[in-house]
Design a protein around this motif. Sequence first.
Motif, short mmCIF file in Angstrom:
data_model
loop_
_atom_site.label_atom_id
_atom_site.label_comp_id
_atom_site.label_asym_id
_atom_site.label_seq_id
_atom_site.Cartn_x
_atom_site.Cartn_y
_atom_site.Cartn_z
N GLU A 1 10.98 -30.45 59.62
CA GLU A 1 11.36 -29.28 58.82
C GLU A 1 10.28 -28.22 59.04
O GLU A 1 9.13 -28.41 58.69
N PRO B 1 11.90 -24.06 54.79
CA PRO B 1 12.84 -24.66 53.82
C PRO B 1 14.28 -24.58 54.32
O PRO B 1 14.81 -23.50 54.59
N GLY B 2 14.88 -25.73 54.51
CA GLY B 2 16.27 -25.82 54.96
C GLY B 2 16.45 -25.72 56.47
O GLY B 2 17.57 -25.76 56.94
N LYS C 1 15.68 -27.52 59.93
CA LYS C 1 15.20 -28.75 60.55
C LYS C 1 15.50 -28.71 62.05
O LYS C 1 16.55 -28.25 62.46
#
Length: 113
Positions: free
Chosen positions: A85, A88-89, A91
């Motif tokens: 990651e 945030p969010g 990957k």
Amino acid sequence: MFISPAFAQAAGGAAPSGIAAFGQFLPLVLIFVIMYFLLIRPQQKKVKEHRSMVEALRRGDQIVTQGGIIGKVTHVREDGELEVEIAPGVKVRVVKATVTQVLTKTEPAASAE
């Protein structure tokens, strides 16, 4: 007129003995030994350390890849890949061998006793 006669030179000494022949190869052997200790051995040690670092990666480790991407490992796959990651969010999948550094290491979970 322009060509001078060629004269054969008298034969030199006898063929080199075993000790003299070894003395001729000694510098070559010394160069190889020095190259082994200065180049080959440290490189093998570095590869071994990198391999053990990559094998010890686990979920939660913060890593740096060869491309300079810093992220947190969210999933370790068995096929030589990591899921990292990077925001945030966001990957990405990364090949394990491209990990150059582990910034923060997570502690293994305590075993239930």
